[in-house]
Design a protein around this motif. Sequence first.
Motif, PDB file in Angstrom:
ATOM      1  N   TYR A 197       0.830  -1.206   0.000  1.00 33.56           N
ATOM      2  CA  TYR A 197       0.000   0.000   0.000  1.00 33.56           C
ATOM      3  C   TYR A 197       0.867   1.260   0.000  1.00 33.56           C
ATOM      4  CZ  TYR A 197      -2.849   3.787   1.852  1.00 33.56           C
ATOM      5  OH  TYR A 197      -3.450   4.993   2.047  1.00 33.56           O
ATOM      6  N   TYR A 198       1.834   1.320   0.892  1.00 32.54           N
ATOM      7  CA  TYR A 198       2.634   2.545   1.031  1.00 32.54           C
ATOM      8  C   TYR A 198       3.529   2.793  -0.176  1.00 32.54           C
ATOM      9  CZ  TYR A 198       1.059   3.361   5.771  1.00 32.54           C
ATOM     10  OH  TYR A 198       0.279   3.638   6.875  1.00 32.54           O
ATOM     11  N   ASN A 199       3.812   1.752  -0.945  1.00 30.23           N
ATOM     12  CA  ASN A 199       4.639   1.956  -2.139  1.00 30.23           C
ATOM     13  C   ASN A 199       3.921   2.785  -3.194  1.00 30.23           C
ATOM     14  OD1 ASN A 199       6.926   0.700  -1.244  1.00 30.23           O
ATOM     15  ND2 ASN A 199       6.380  -1.308  -2.058  1.00 30.23           N
ATOM     16  N   ASP A 200       2.599   2.566  -3.337  1.00 32.76           N
ATOM     17  CA  ASP A 200       1.881   3.328  -4.375  1.00 32.76           C
ATOM     18  C   ASP A 200       0.614   3.990  -3.846  1.00 32.76           C
ATOM     19  OD1 ASP A 200       0.097   1.274  -4.077  1.00 32.76           O
ATOM     20  OD2 ASP A 200       0.339   0.466  -6.094  1.00 32.76           O
ATOM     21  N   LYS A 201       0.401   3.951  -2.504  1.00 33.17           N
ATOM     22  CA  LYS A 201      -0.739   4.607  -1.856  1.00 33.17           C
ATOM     23  C   LYS A 201      -2.089   4.076  -2.332  1.00 33.17           C
ATOM     24  CE  LYS A 201       1.717   7.230   0.755  1.00 33.17           C
ATOM     25  NZ  LYS A 201       1.808   6.956   2.202  1.00 33.17           N
ATOM     26  N   SER A 202      -2.125   2.853  -2.794  1.00 36.24           N
ATOM     27  CA  SER A 202      -3.401   2.222  -3.126  1.00 36.24           C
ATOM     28  C   SER A 202      -3.290   0.737  -2.805  1.00 36.24           C
ATOM     29  CB  SER A 202      -3.745   2.416  -4.604  1.00 36.24           C
ATOM     30  OG  SER A 202      -2.782   1.789  -5.432  1.00 36.24           O
TER      31      SER A 202
END
Length: 835
Positions: A197-202
Motif C-alpha cells: 500500500y505505502y509503495n503506491d498509496k493504493s
Amino acid sequence: MKKTIALLLTMCMIGACLTVGAAVPVEAQFLYVSPDGADTNSGSVSAPLATVSAAVEKANQMDGTVVINLRQGEYSVDQTVEISRNDLVIRSYPGEKATLTGGASIAYSAFQAISQQDAARLVDQKARTKVLAADLASLGITEYGQLYVFDHGFDTNPNAPALFVNDKSMTLSRYPNDGYLLTGKVLQEGDEAFSLYYNDKSWPTVDEITEDMVFKFQCSDSHLKQWGQANDIWVFGYWKHDWAEGRMGASVDPETGIVTSKYPAGFGAFENRRFYFYNLLEEIDQPEEWYLDRETGMLYLYPPADWNPSSTVEFVTFYQPFFDVSNTKNVTIQGIHMTKSVGKGIVGDQVEGLLINDCEISNVSGNGIEITGGSNCKVQNSYLHDLGAKGIAIDGGDRITLTPGNNVVENNEIARFGQIKTTYNPGVIVYGVGNTIRHNEIYDTPHMAVGYSGNDHVIEYNEIYDVCKDTSDSGAIYIGRDWSARGNVIRYNYFHDLEMTEVTTSYEMQAVYLDDMHSSTEVYNNIFYKCDSVALFGGGRNNTFVNNLMLECKKPFVLDSRGTTWAESGEGSQIRNNLLAVPYQSEAWSKYPNLADILEDDPELPKYNVIRNNVLYKTPAMNIADNALRYGTVENNTEITKTTSFADYKNKDFTVLPDSDITKKITDWTEIPVKEIGRKEYTVEDNYREKNSNQVVLAIGTAFAFVNGTKTTVDPQNSEVQPIVQNDRTLVPVRFIAESFGAQVDWEEATQTVTITLDGVVTTLVIGSHEMKVGDKKVTLDVPAQTLHDRTLLPLRAICEEALGKTVFWDDAGLIVISDESLMVDVADWLNRLE
C-alpha cells in the motif's frame, strides 16, 4: 368563598384575541408517513405518505422547520434517504416505533431438505438431516453479493451479505465453531500488505497479487481432508500481531494440508498464530450456521432452535447507509430503529447541529454512525449494538486553529461492535478538536472501546467493561504515536471486568493505553476494578495519572521508556511526521507546555509526566522506568489493605468515605463522583419533558393537560373543570395556567379582584373592568374580566402575554399551547396524547 378562576379566550379579529379557525403562525410544518400510506398522498395525518424518501422530497419544497413523523411499523428500504435541507426533524411518531430495514424476505416454505449429494459433503453426520436449502434464483433473488478481502486498516470494500432468522444474525459457516486453530510451519510469509500500500498509496486488487506475495502455511487438522469439493474457502486470522486481523480467500490442499492465501497479510504471516476457516458448506454443523453457493444460488441453513412456520428469514445485501445528512444544519433523527444492512447506519460530511436521539442501530455490518466535518453535533440516548465495525465515529474541529468541534456522544448503550472488522473499530472514536464522550455504557467487543485522535477531547463518566476480549497489546481506551495530540482528558470513568484473552504472543491488554510515546493526556479520578492491566503509558511526556483507584487488578500501571530503546522517533518516523503535520509552534498551539521546543528537548525521553495520589488495593505496585522517575514527578501513591475506606465495596460503591484510610494518607484526595458515572436511564417521556419544559398544553373538551411535558388534570377534584367553548368563547382555568408557571394567584371576593404574582410582578384585574394592571403598566382589555356560570373569566392572551410573558398557540381542532419559548406545535400529536 373562593370561586374557580378561568381565562377567556375570545375568538375575534381584534386586539389581543384570536379568530375561530385561525392558528398563531408556528415554526414547523408536519408530515406523516405510514406503512399503510401512499406516496401520492398529501402527507397529512389522515393521508400519510408511504416512504421516508417521499416525505423528505416533499419537505424540500416547504419553508421553515419540517417535522416528518413515522407511524408505527416496518419500512423496507433499498436506497439511502438523502437529506439535503436544513431544519428537518425525522422521528418516530411519539409513543410509536418506526423501523427501517434493508432485509429481503425469504419464505419459511422455501426451505427444503438438502439433496443427498449435498448432505454427503457435510462433515458432521447429524447435520445431514438438519440442514435445509432454499433456491434463491427460483425466488427471484439474484444479487448474492460477495466476500471481500479485509486487512487491518483496509476499510474500503463493502461487507459480505448477511442472513437473519427471527431478527438474529446467523453465522457464516466456520471451522472451528469457537476459538481458533494455530498456524503450523510457515512455508512462505508473503509480502506485507501495508508495504504494498505505502509503495503506491493504493491497495492492490486480488488480480494484481502474484504467487510470491501470498503466504503459505501447514495445517495438520484432519477436517481439511474432507474439503475436496469446497471451491470458495476463506480464512480469518491474526497473522502476526494480535491487534491486526486479516480476511482473505484461500486454497487448501486436502492431502498435504498446505493453506495458501489469495492475498498477503498486513504484516506477513507467522507460525503459531490464531486463525479459522469460513464459508464452507462442509462445516455447517450447528444451529444458526449458513452458507451460500454463489454459482448455483442455493442457500443452506442449519435452522435455529426457534425455527417454525412463523419464522422470518431475511437475506441482506443492502450496502448503503440508511441516512446521509451531508452538508446540512439542524437536522434531528429521533426514535427510529435502523436494522439489517451490510453498509452503515447514518453518515454525514460537513454537518452542523445534527441531533441523533433515542435511536437504535443494530445488525449493521459497517459503522453505526459516521460523521466527518461535524460541529455542534450530538448523539445521545441511543442503543447501538451488533455492529460489524465502529459504533460512533465523529470528526470535528480544526487542528490548525484548534477551534473545537463541540460534538458530544452522550448517554448511549453501545454493545457487540467490531464483530466483523475486529480491531481499531471502537464503540466511540473522536477525531479533530474539542469533542466529548460521556455517560456511555460500552461493552462486549474484541478490541478497543474508545479511541481518540487530535486535541482537547474529554472522555468522562463512561462505564466500560468486557472489551479487548480477543486481542492483545490493546487498550479499552487507546491512542498512539502522537506528540501533538495534546490537551485530552480521561476522567471519572469506571473500568471493570476486563479479562485478558489467551494468545500466543507476549503482549497484554490495558484499560488505558497511551501507545508509543503519545503525550499530554490527563488521566485522573478513574476507577479500575478487576482489570487485567491498569494502564500502559508508552514512554510519552506531559501525561498525568492522578487520583485513580486501582482495585483487584492483576497487572500494574506501567510507564516505560521505549523511546530510548526500540521505538522510533527520529526523522521520517510516524510520530515525528504527525508532529510536523500541524503548526505546533504557532500562537494557537502555545497553550501546550513543552511542545514548541520538543525536538530540541530530547523527545525520546519520557519527560514531565506526573504520577500522584493513586490508590492500590490487591494490585501490583506500579512499574515506572528510571528515566520517567528522573524526568517526571512520582509521589504520594499509596497501597491499602482493607476496603473500609469505601461506602460499600461489596456492592461496588467505591465512594471514598471522609476520614478514611485513603483521605488520611492522601490529604489532598479529590472525590470521585461514583454515582454520576455511567449511563442514565432514558425514556420517550423524558424526551417530552425535555422538549416541552416551561409549557402548558390543554384541549377543548378534556380535563387532561400537560405541564412541562408531564400529563396531569386541570383540576384533580373536579373533572368538569376543563377548557370549553361557550358562545364562541373558549374558557380556560387561570389558576391552573398561572400556577403551572410558578405564579401565585389570589382572589378577593369583596372587591371581585384577581391578583397574579410572578417573578415579583403583580397583575391585578377587577371583574367587569376593561383595565388590567401589570406592575406599573396599564393594559386595556378588549373583553373585560367577567363572571359566567359562577366562574371568573379573563382574556387569555392579555394574561399570558402581558402578565406571564408567554406565547399562545391555538388550533381550530381545539388545542391550546402556552409556552415561554417560541412554539413548534404538532397538533395531531398533542391531541392524541391528551386523550
